[in-house]
Design an enzyme around this catalytic site. Structure first.
Site, short mmCIF file in Angstrom:
data_model
loop_
_atom_site.label_atom_id
_atom_site.label_comp_id
_atom_site.label_asym_id
_atom_site.label_seq_id
_atom_site.Cartn_x
_atom_site.Cartn_y
_atom_site.Cartn_z
N ILE D 217 10.96 -6.90 -2.33
CA ILE D 217 10.59 -7.99 -1.43
C ILE D 217 9.74 -7.43 -0.31
O ILE D 217 10.08 -6.41 0.28
CB ILE D 217 11.85 -8.67 -0.84
CG1 ILE D 217 12.73 -9.22 -1.96
CG2 ILE D 217 11.46 -9.76 0.16
CD1 ILE D 217 14.17 -9.47 -1.56
N LYS D 218 8.65 -8.12 -0.05
CA LYS D 218 7.76 -7.72 1.03
C LYS D 218 7.76 -8.80 2.10
O LYS D 218 7.50 -9.97 1.80
CB LYS D 218 6.35 -7.57 0.46
CG LYS D 218 5.33 -7.21 1.52
CD LYS D 218 3.93 -7.66 1.11
CE LYS D 218 2.96 -7.45 2.24
NZ LYS D 218 1.62 -7.98 1.92
#
Lengths: 320, 320, 320, 320, 320
Positions: D217-218
């Site tokens: 996840i960014k």
């Protein structure tokens, strides 16, 4: 027209890089196939050399567990082979569905995997054998494999069934970016026993595999026997040398698209260390790309087997 | 009602254009098929003449690599044949999957390609042969081919399997705009050895191929032998001449929808240059559309082979 | 390792061959795509130069027949445009389904075809347009096309629908070996009228097309207007020249993967000959790969139009 | 019961191996997903540390080419970014379809790839944005990618469309053994401008991504702003510290399944080197897994950008 | 004719077995559905009683992580909830995709799982909400779930979308032998805030859920408010008692096919222990089948929460 910028790869940059050179032979394939070939070529002790040593363990299926593993009982354990391939610095480990399922999660990312998609057991035997298809391309993807593996038996009356199944699996594998490794084992009522390892037959099997679209081809180390009369005439007329292992390997390498397909050799039944190493020097000198060594590694005690593979790799590294 | 506008193609405009004339014979086919036939007919030295010389290289699969390539070892290399077909001015190059995959990217757009979709190896032989399907219509599309190629063995007990597989592949190929080239090789337990090249059998094989929907049909140059007693009666009663090659070719051309299917001839085994050229004059004089020349070209040194093909094409250009 | 044989293509052989150089930019694609790009690049007056002039005739659908063809009524006839593209030496002819169906058989093999897969009529207009998909990849194959064509309207609220449909068609086309030509026409409520041809917007549209996987991209010749405030800051800070057509074309060529995608330009509405030729000199000098000229050719009398296209091609041949 | 054999991996063997520890968090996934996560985690300068620095280059699509590449024009060339990611020792390179297609063959096997499957251009803007789907899982496979990438905009009225499309792509990707990287960018009419980077919103976006099944996840580095009144009450009552970057990162890491999902941070718009490095120290100290650095790397001259990434990696290696 | 054999189950054997009695209500369903209902009904402290207490944890998605887990930070960890449900003796644990994926392997076989297939986040809010579909029946199968869960918002203008999606998922789930649990939460512009928990609305929502094919229905504990004028007339005319919780639960149980669907109740927002237990006694006395308790359990310290659930179960066991 392209504006020249310094970042461009220099033309001919691949000249000094054996892996890049090999990948250029497959430029009709998609980048996924090239990537998976590179994953194998760039792994282990021989990474980057363009040479490969692969550990195959399908003998539990092919010959039964006792014949395969009783000599070195550690081999009954599926993890043994993953760990051995890692410790030995192999380029890849090849096995049937069950063996890969039994360790692919635990060893994820540690060793390139090849899912053997067909296998024969020996509880029923036929003079014209045809293995069962025991895995799928989707299995190979979910297990994180780089390639599918498949055995053909040229010389069997069932050969066409094998070729046609391989064609379908190959098309599907390539579309998903997987490489294709073919075990080409001449066998069946079309051949004499001696003919199974005849140099002409080995070359023919390599050619058939390449024509079927294989990226990596495995044959047995050939003898000087020539099986087919029509072939014998040509070998004699053209004075094709077959006296040494290097001579014979050279012919088979040539038969696999003039050396533009990765061709590796197996030694077959367990044998003495010196004999194996001598054979492998012949493979190297004849231009072979490497070895696939099963029984001769996993049927020895681990330390001894690691020593053997280290010696084998030294040969490919021209250290020995 | 169409408003007459000067741009209309004049009816009969095709009269002087051999390619247009030929395409009119296939007007039930979709424009894609016509386009791909035209791509072959309009390529190379014979472009636009309605004649074709095709280079086929499936012998590596059919006869093995040594028998095929040892005489001229350059032929082990897959690029050799692409480049040879280009240099010789052939209309197309036909080969199995592996040979095309190994060069289709490098030679893209330089020579029309035909993907041979079935092949037999000779490590197992049967009196009633049936090749394996070794490629697909989708392969032909992704490799940029103009046509699929397919071998049938009329006379084999397995013929119906071949006809039915061909029918499916043909349907799929035509829907995708690909042309269909059929190698019609009578063979099997239904025929004597001599009968394989008998003139009645060759005509019959051409008829069967045309009835199966082939666009281009390849047969062997026929002998004067007449295999089937019922046929012999007719040949005799109708006084169908079979003495000269031109006579026999004329019969086969007639058998292929009265000359409305492209019929080309192969010479079979390697032989002397004069013999070949004489045979080809017979093909031309009998109304044949061209030749498909494999072993007689790639088994000679390149310069000699280029000379031979140049002479062959001169015959079709009526220069020789 | 490959045994070196003289037949190997010399490394860097493509250096002097503009078409080979271009094909190298697309080496992630399959040989079918490369072949179809080559078919267009190797056809017509500009064959082999790496430059292209394409005839597009979708105005009957887009603007209606009277606005399109009344000026030169020969253009009502579908054959007119095939014949014109052939006579003018164009690289390809692009049109919607109906126009291609109405002549693809008659002109099979004479001119590479591009099937425009989406089209808008102007009987309903929207500030946020989205064309209808009016053909399929299968249509393109059965009609013998080299490529599919597709229009996107960046700036429209419907842009995502277009991008997603294009993505699906592109995936299918590439799998079947067809090339993809994208008409990138900024339009819609996200842009001012002036912005539709702004140099920043044109560069952006070219970039989006390339990122979507287009092989050939068509944009309108840009003006010096800069639409987006954020872009203006960059143009000013980096002193990107936009004064001349060549300057602006250079920016857009760079925006299409640094010149590694074939970028061609349209002139839009009919205009004077000198103006057109001047514009095209700018395209050439800025590194553009060619032109797509519809109304300016088929709305003139044929002789005059042929003259115009001949002059255009002379510019790309650096004769003018 | 399993017979204890010395080859067994010792339980807890992963204790000292950060990659093995991370893979244990994903043990519900198939071995293919684990393998592809490992391919990224074991590549580049940070290989084996459990930390990641990824190069993303989707700005050409998102912001247009001039705004993205004019500052460092080498970046117009698709190869630049592959080579930069390799030279900088990144774990992976992420880009849209076109950019990957333009180099995946040339750089096969040299850098793990992430195919960004959806993208927005800014020629049309909406207060409730939704990117277009511009690639497929099959594209990712044929290009040899390790993962798919996908952007969600929590806060947009279109969020559900994005979540549902992601769900379908995720299911397909996982079945094929690919990892899933989600760009979680809160945006849309449900949020204030300030709220887009609010610490509560960032934590929420990370949670939503993890719940949707993302593996990596960014998020953007968060500010101390708290957007949602209900969240503010909790932050105040529980005295959740948000003063320093480390504090805020710690909250978001916790929000991503208590640190059991790989969470990486982007810095957003180009900024000064010291500011970046300070931010990254905060990410590290808060337990973040790494950075995804686009504009701040490819918009600098290459030498300077390599220096920056080297400094960034040193921080993750605790050298700085 | 069936031969009577002693092994026949005695008719009426289910009379004293609450689970068998419940399963008889669903005898139109396939044995897989019955098995999965039984797996939940026969698990945990209430096993075999026909009563259920389910732990649902979708608040991380619905309300955000801080609001959900900061009070008891152990809840950030996905394993916490699996272990809590096991330790508390719950019948099942329900959560979105990510939370189940993050523990389903580790806790395989220890607690029946329900995959919540749709979820809403609160970063965008709408007066007519509709959750996103965030999981699939295939996901539920691969994770080993007993049931799918799905939320409907009767009263929202989007209700039909939800009902239709539920119908498709239900059909697919049942075909695969999964049970279907519906969260029936009246909400949207069709209702007043007070109406969301009105007794008539709750009964109506239960009826709709049952009509849509739900096996287990969850509603909120209702108030005495009656929302719909037409309903009020009937309640008054028929003197339907709504004064006590037991009265109101009795109406809703009756509305769910006269008690032949498993109807469970949630308490909603966190509240005091006594208040909760009092409410649950009402549920029990009115014939409810159990409770679904999320925030009131996982937002307390574990020991306190275990105590609460133990007390709740004691009520259903009539010990309290």
């Amino acid at each position: 027209m392209e504006q020249r910028i310094a970042v461009d790869r220099k033309k001919g940059a691949s000249a000094g890089n054996p892996v890049k050179t090999i990948l250029e032979w497959y430029q009709g394939e998609n980048p996924g196939v090239l990537t998976n070939l590179a994953r194998m070529l760039n792994h282990g002790t021989l990474a980057g050399t363009g040479k490969m040593v692969i550990l195959p363990v399908d003998q539990g299926f092919e010959h039964g567990p006792a014949r395969s593993f009783a000599e070195n009982p550690a081999g009954y354990h599926p993890h043994y082979h993953f760990q051995f391939a890692i410790d030995a610095g192999c380029n890849a480990y090849a096995a049937p569905l069950g063996f890969l399922e039994a360790g692919a999660a635990e060893f994820a990312g540690e060793i390139p995997l090849i899912l053997k998609l067909n296998n024969s057991d020996s509880l029923f035997s036929s003079s014209d054998p045809c293995p069962a298809i025991t895995g799928s391309v989707q299995d190979a993807l979910r297990l994180g494999c780089c390639a599918i593996g498949y055995t053909i038996y040229p010389g069997s009356s069932m050969r066409n069934q094998m070729y046609e199944d391989l064609r379908e699996l190959t098309q599907e594998a390539k579309a998903s970016g997987l490489a294709v490794v073919v075990w080409a084992y001449p066998r069946g009522s079309g051949l004499s026993k001696e003919g199974e390892t005849a140099v002409d037959v080995a070359g023919y099997a390599a050619q058939v595999s390449a024509q079927l679209g294989a990226h990596v081809i495995k044959v047995k180390t050939p003898t000087a026997h020539i099986e087919q009369p029509e072939a014998r005439k040509v070998f004699e007329k053209q004075k094709i040398p077959v006296d040494t292992m290097a001579d014979r390997v050279r012919h088979i390498v040539q038969s696999a698209f003039n050396g533009r397909r990765i061709l590796i050799f197996s030694g077959g039944a367990a044998k003495g260390t010196d004999e194996i190493l001598e054979e492998i020097r012949g493979v190297r000198d004849g231009g072979g790309f490497g070895s696939i060594i099963g029984r001769n590694s996993f049927q020895r005690p681990k330390a001894e087997a690691l020593k053997l593979l280290s010696n084998v790799m030294d040969i490919y590294l021209n250290k020995n």
